[in-house]
Design a protein around this motif. Structure first.
Motif, mmCIF file in Angstrom:
data_model
loop_
_atom_site.group_PDB
_atom_site.id
_atom_site.type_symbol
_atom_site.label_atom_id
_atom_site.label_comp_id
_atom_site.label_asym_id
_atom_site.label_seq_id
_atom_site.Cartn_x
_atom_site.Cartn_y
_atom_site.Cartn_z
ATOM 1 N N ASN A 6 -85.673 64.430 -14.822
ATOM 2 C CA ASN A 6 -86.763 64.058 -13.927
ATOM 3 C C ASN A 6 -87.589 65.316 -13.664
ATOM 4 O O ASN A 6 -87.136 66.243 -12.984
ATOM 5 C CB ASN A 6 -86.209 63.476 -12.624
ATOM 6 C CG ASN A 6 -85.520 62.139 -12.857
ATOM 7 O OD1 ASN A 6 -85.973 61.336 -13.673
ATOM 8 N ND2 ASN A 6 -84.430 61.898 -12.147
ATOM 9 N N VAL A 7 -88.794 65.317 -14.249
ATOM 10 C CA VAL A 7 -89.628 66.524 -14.280
ATOM 11 C C VAL A 7 -90.958 66.240 -13.594
ATOM 12 O O VAL A 7 -91.544 65.157 -13.745
ATOM 13 C CB VAL A 7 -89.863 66.978 -15.738
ATOM 14 C CG1 VAL A 7 -90.743 68.220 -15.775
ATOM 15 C CG2 VAL A 7 -88.546 67.252 -16.423
ATOM 16 N N GLN A 8 -91.441 67.242 -12.853
ATOM 17 C CA GLN A 8 -92.756 67.173 -12.225
ATOM 18 C C GLN A 8 -93.631 68.275 -12.815
ATOM 19 O O GLN A 8 -93.269 69.447 -12.798
ATOM 20 C CB GLN A 8 -92.656 67.348 -10.711
ATOM 21 C CG GLN A 8 -93.969 67.144 -9.989
ATOM 22 C CD GLN A 8 -93.834 67.269 -8.484
ATOM 23 O OE1 GLN A 8 -92.858 67.857 -7.999
ATOM 24 N NE2 GLN A 8 -94.788 66.735 -7.736
ATOM 25 N N LEU A 9 -94.797 67.878 -13.344
ATOM 26 C CA LEU A 9 -95.736 68.810 -13.957
ATOM 27 C C LEU A 9 -96.897 69.023 -12.994
ATOM 28 O O LEU A 9 -97.715 68.106 -12.777
ATOM 29 C CB LEU A 9 -96.243 68.264 -15.288
ATOM 30 C CG LEU A 9 -95.167 67.851 -16.300
ATOM 31 C CD1 LEU A 9 -95.796 67.276 -17.549
ATOM 32 C CD2 LEU A 9 -94.274 69.023 -16.642
ATOM 33 N N LEU A 31 -85.080 76.987 -15.512
ATOM 34 C CA LEU A 31 -85.311 76.135 -14.358
ATOM 35 C C LEU A 31 -83.986 75.642 -13.789
ATOM 36 O O LEU A 31 -83.045 75.362 -14.551
ATOM 37 C CB LEU A 31 -86.185 74.938 -14.746
ATOM 38 C CG LEU A 31 -87.506 75.268 -15.449
ATOM 39 C CD1 LEU A 31 -88.226 73.989 -15.846
ATOM 40 C CD2 LEU A 31 -88.392 76.110 -14.535
ATOM 41 N N VAL A 32 -83.933 75.543 -12.468
ATOM 42 C CA VAL A 32 -82.740 75.046 -11.784
ATOM 43 C C VAL A 32 -83.047 73.658 -11.247
ATOM 44 O O VAL A 32 -84.066 73.466 -10.571
ATOM 45 C CB VAL A 32 -82.338 75.977 -10.620
ATOM 46 C CG1 VAL A 32 -81.132 75.410 -9.881
ATOM 47 C CG2 VAL A 32 -82.054 77.372 -11.142
ATOM 48 N N PRO A 33 -82.214 72.637 -11.588
ATOM 49 C CA PRO A 33 -82.472 71.288 -11.068
ATOM 50 C C PRO A 33 -82.529 71.282 -9.547
ATOM 51 O O PRO A 33 -81.639 71.808 -8.869
ATOM 52 C CB PRO A 33 -81.287 70.478 -11.592
ATOM 53 C CG PRO A 33 -80.845 71.213 -12.814
ATOM 54 C CD PRO A 33 -81.087 72.660 -12.519
ATOM 55 N N GLY A 34 -83.600 70.706 -9.006
ATOM 56 C CA GLY A 34 -83.800 70.667 -7.572
ATOM 57 C C GLY A 34 -84.410 71.928 -6.992
ATOM 58 O O GLY A 34 -84.633 72.007 -5.776
ATOM 59 N N GLY A 35 -84.686 72.932 -7.832
ATOM 60 C CA GLY A 35 -85.245 74.192 -7.344
ATOM 61 C C GLY A 35 -86.764 74.187 -7.334
ATOM 62 O O GLY A 35 -87.420 73.148 -7.468
ATOM 63 N N GLU A 36 -87.316 75.390 -7.188
ATOM 64 C CA GLU A 36 -88.758 75.545 -7.139
ATOM 65 C C GLU A 36 -89.362 75.460 -8.534
ATOM 66 O O GLU A 36 -88.690 75.695 -9.544
ATOM 67 C CB GLU A 36 -89.119 76.890 -6.499
ATOM 68 C CG GLU A 36 -88.646 77.036 -5.066
ATOM 69 C CD GLU A 36 -89.357 76.075 -4.125
ATOM 70 O OE1 GLU A 36 -90.527 75.715 -4.416
ATOM 71 O OE2 GLU A 36 -88.753 75.683 -3.098
ATOM 72 N N ALA A 37 -90.660 75.123 -8.564
ATOM 73 C CA ALA A 37 -91.371 75.058 -9.833
ATOM 74 C C ALA A 37 -91.637 76.459 -10.362
ATOM 75 O O ALA A 37 -91.772 77.432 -9.601
ATOM 76 C CB ALA A 37 -92.683 74.304 -9.660
ATOM 77 N N GLN A 38 -91.673 76.566 -11.689
ATOM 78 C CA GLN A 38 -92.015 77.826 -12.346
ATOM 79 C C GLN A 38 -93.157 77.568 -13.311
ATOM 80 O O GLN A 38 -93.276 76.489 -13.901
ATOM 81 C CB GLN A 38 -90.801 78.401 -13.095
ATOM 82 C CG GLN A 38 -89.668 78.841 -12.194
ATOM 83 C CD GLN A 38 -88.621 79.633 -12.967
ATOM 84 O OE1 GLN A 38 -88.928 80.309 -13.947
ATOM 85 N NE2 GLN A 38 -87.378 79.562 -12.494
ATOM 86 N N GLU A 39 -93.955 78.572 -13.487
ATOM 87 C CA GLU A 39 -95.110 78.437 -14.377
ATOM 88 C C GLU A 39 -94.677 78.719 -15.800
ATOM 89 O O GLU A 39 -94.135 79.787 -16.103
ATOM 90 C CB GLU A 39 -96.218 79.391 -13.939
ATOM 91 C CG GLU A 39 -97.528 79.154 -14.662
ATOM 92 C CD GLU A 39 -98.669 79.925 -14.047
ATOM 93 O OE1 GLU A 39 -99.315 80.686 -14.791
ATOM 94 O OE2 GLU A 39 -98.890 79.789 -12.830
ATOM 95 N N VAL A 40 -94.928 77.758 -16.661
ATOM 96 C CA VAL A 40 -94.583 77.870 -18.078
ATOM 97 C C VAL A 40 -95.858 77.674 -18.876
ATOM 98 O O VAL A 40 -96.464 76.571 -18.864
ATOM 99 C CB VAL A 40 -93.528 76.822 -18.483
ATOM 100 C CG1 VAL A 40 -93.229 76.931 -19.965
ATOM 101 C CG2 VAL A 40 -92.265 76.997 -17.664
ATOM 102 N N VAL A 47 -87.988 70.867 -12.327
ATOM 103 C CA VAL A 47 -86.968 69.879 -12.679
ATOM 104 C C VAL A 47 -86.409 69.316 -11.383
ATOM 105 O O VAL A 47 -85.697 70.011 -10.647
ATOM 106 C CB VAL A 47 -85.851 70.490 -13.543
ATOM 107 C CG1 VAL A 47 -84.767 69.453 -13.810
ATOM 108 C CG2 VAL A 47 -86.421 71.009 -14.848
ATOM 109 N N ALA A 48 -86.757 68.078 -11.094
ATOM 110 C CA ALA A 48 -86.300 67.464 -9.848
ATOM 111 C C ALA A 48 -84.808 67.168 -9.894
ATOM 112 O O ALA A 48 -84.072 67.432 -8.930
ATOM 113 C CB ALA A 48 -87.092 66.190 -9.570
ATOM 114 N N SER A 49 -84.328 66.605 -10.975
ATOM 115 C CA SER A 49 -82.899 66.259 -11.091
ATOM 116 C C SER A 49 -82.581 65.963 -12.547
ATOM 117 O O SER A 49 -83.475 65.803 -13.395
ATOM 118 C CB SER A 49 -82.549 65.035 -10.222
ATOM 119 O OG SER A 49 -83.299 63.906 -10.638
ATOM 120 N N VAL A 50 -81.295 65.882 -12.815
ATOM 121 C CA VAL A 50 -80.789 65.531 -14.140
ATOM 122 C C VAL A 50 -80.008 64.231 -14.013
ATOM 123 O O VAL A 50 -79.179 64.088 -13.094
ATOM 124 C CB VAL A 50 -79.887 66.645 -14.718
ATOM 125 C CG1 VAL A 50 -79.371 66.250 -16.095
ATOM 126 C CG2 VAL A 50 -80.652 67.963 -14.779
#
Length: 465
Positions: free
Chosen positions: A306-309, A368-377, A384-387
């Motif tokens: 579950n990813v947020q862009l 990226l860490v699931p549930g962590g902060e967003a990183q710029e790629v 990554v909201a969750s797995v």
């Protein structure tokens, strides 16, 4: 002149004798054991590509490539023609052995043999003569002593016949019958059984259908959890399931705080009693049996990310296994531009993360860490909201299981009865010579029976005194 036996029957009798031979039965048992061992060593009921991928580079035992394994039906040993033929051959051998040997032995043990002269008794395995003043009275005392010990007696004026442990003769027949029932159950399960392995993500359902396409049962996965040790290695997998019966009247059970089983039925507004879904939990070594079907917790996988862009809604990206990167590695290729360019590869090996992000040049650009902060790629914020993990559920339906269990029970019962010794004893009173002649036979532990006979006669002589 008497007519001789018809010649055409002799080859048939020799054939029946060969099939029912004990040595042949032992050889068949060894072949069946060897086949079962092969079925354990080679994975069963996989796709053809699996066997080519596994055994073409490294042949099994250095002999068989993928084509050889498939040609010899080693991918489904227990339902193969040659394995079922061995079971049928052994079953026929056991039936013929029971018919030609065990049944006549049982019939002979049930018949009373009447020995009339002391000379006949002297030819038996165990024989002894008691000198007494009144042999008829000694015969009476022997009769009473044998009845007290549980012997069955057939009495004549000057003689008696006794036997004990006739049930032991039934034992071999039951052992053979149990083995035949067991093999019939195994063959029925191999031919009529069903096996399905499916990965389910929480919230997904699996419909089981019969041969006519009608839904028999719906298996829904409510939750799946992986328990890990301090080092991060998986120790246990648990799946919370709902088994929903077929038909429009089935009422799925809503999620409830407690995980107890709901009542088997409920009454809707119309007043009609309809079945409710059954809640259950399965884990490794703790399967669920329901209406002849068994559900096993077999494996686990990762189903989706579950990813947020940026500020977009959370997107669910399905994961695929990447065996070229490792045994338990899943990943997905995701573009970072609206036109689909500049893709990145997201990989992970655990539902806990981390998620590795690789660019098109193969270099890692982010973690990226699931549930962590967003990183710029590559200029795009990714979070990554969750797995979403997936539960590997193995469903087996084996209609032959009751017969297999019944066969084991019958064979064990027969084995227990076979331990009983069948003893036969005869006594003849000879008043003129003041003697009581006693003799007997025993099919097991004849030495002990020979030692017990003098003790029995000593008690009869002591009662005389």
């Amino acid at each position: 002149m008497t007519a001789s036996a018809p010649q055409p029957w002799r080859p048939l009798q020799r054939l029946l004798g060969l099939i029912s031979d004990l040595r042949l039965a032992i050889a068949l048992l060894l072949l069946i054991a060897l086949g079962s061992g092969i079925g354990t060593a080679i994975p069963q009921q996989e796709s053809e590509g699996f066997y080519h991928q596994r055994y073409d580079p490294a042949p099994w035992l250095g002999l068989l490539h993928g084509d050889g394994v498939l040609a010899l039906q080693l991918d489904h040993v227990y339902s193969s023609g040659w394995f079922l033929a061995l079971l049928a051959w052994l079953g026929l051998s056991l039936l013929l052995c029971s018919w030609r040997r065990q049944w006549p032995a049982l019939s002979a043990s049930l018949r009373w043999i009447d020995y009339r002269s002391p000379r006949q008794l002297s030819k038996l395995s165990v024989a002894q003569t008691l000198v007494c003043a009144d042999s008829q009275a000694a015969l009476e005392r022997l009769d009473l002593e044998l009845r007290r010990q549980g012997w069955s007696i057939r009495r004549q004026d000057d003689r008696l016949a006794a036997r004990r442990g006739v049930a032991g003769r039934v034992g071999p027949l039951l052992v053979h019958a149990g083995l035949v029932v067991l093999m019939v159950g195994a063959a029925w399960g191999a031919l009529g059984g069903q096996r399905l392995e499916q990965f389910l993500a929480p919230g997904r359902e699996l419909e089981l259908m019969d041969s006519r396409g009608r839904t028999q049962l719906t298996v829904a996965l409510d939750a799946f959890a992986i328990e890990r040790d301090p080092a991060g290695r998986p120790e246990q997998f648990r799946s919370e399931l709902r088994l929903i019966p077929p038909g429009p009247d089935a009422v799925p059970a809503p999620a409830q705080p407690d995980q107890g089983l709901p009542s088997p039925s409920s009454v809707p507004d119309g007043g009609e009693v309809v079945p409710r879904a059954l809640r259950a939990e399965i884990s490794v070594n703790h399967p669920l049996r329901h209406r002849g079907m068994t559900l096993y917790q077999a494996d686990w996988a990762l189903a989706a990310l579950n990813v947020q862009l940026g500020r977009s809604p959370v997107l669910q990206l399905p994961l695929q296994s990447l065996p070229q990167l490792g045994e338990q590695v899943w990943g997905v290729v995701m573009p970072t531009r609206p036109d689909g360019s500049e893709p990145v590869l997201l990989t992970l090996s655990s539902e806990e993360g981390p998620v590795q992000v690789f660019g098109s040049d193969g270099l890692r650009v982010a973690q990226l860490v699931p549930g962590g902060e967003a990183q710029e790629v590559l200029g795009l914020p990714i979070r990554v909201a969750s797995v979403l993990p997936a539960s590997g559920i193995l469903l087996k339906r084996d209609p032959g299981v009751p017969l297999v269990y019944a066969g084991f029970a019958i064979a064990l019962m027969g084995g227990g009865l076979s331990l009983l010794a069948t003893r036969q004893l005869w006594a003849i009173s000879e008043p003129a010579a003041a003697r009581l002649h006693v003799a007997g036979l025993c099919n097991r532990n004849l030495t002990a029976f020979a030692a017990e006979l003098p003790q029995l006669l000593s008690r009869v002589a002591a009662d005389r005194d």
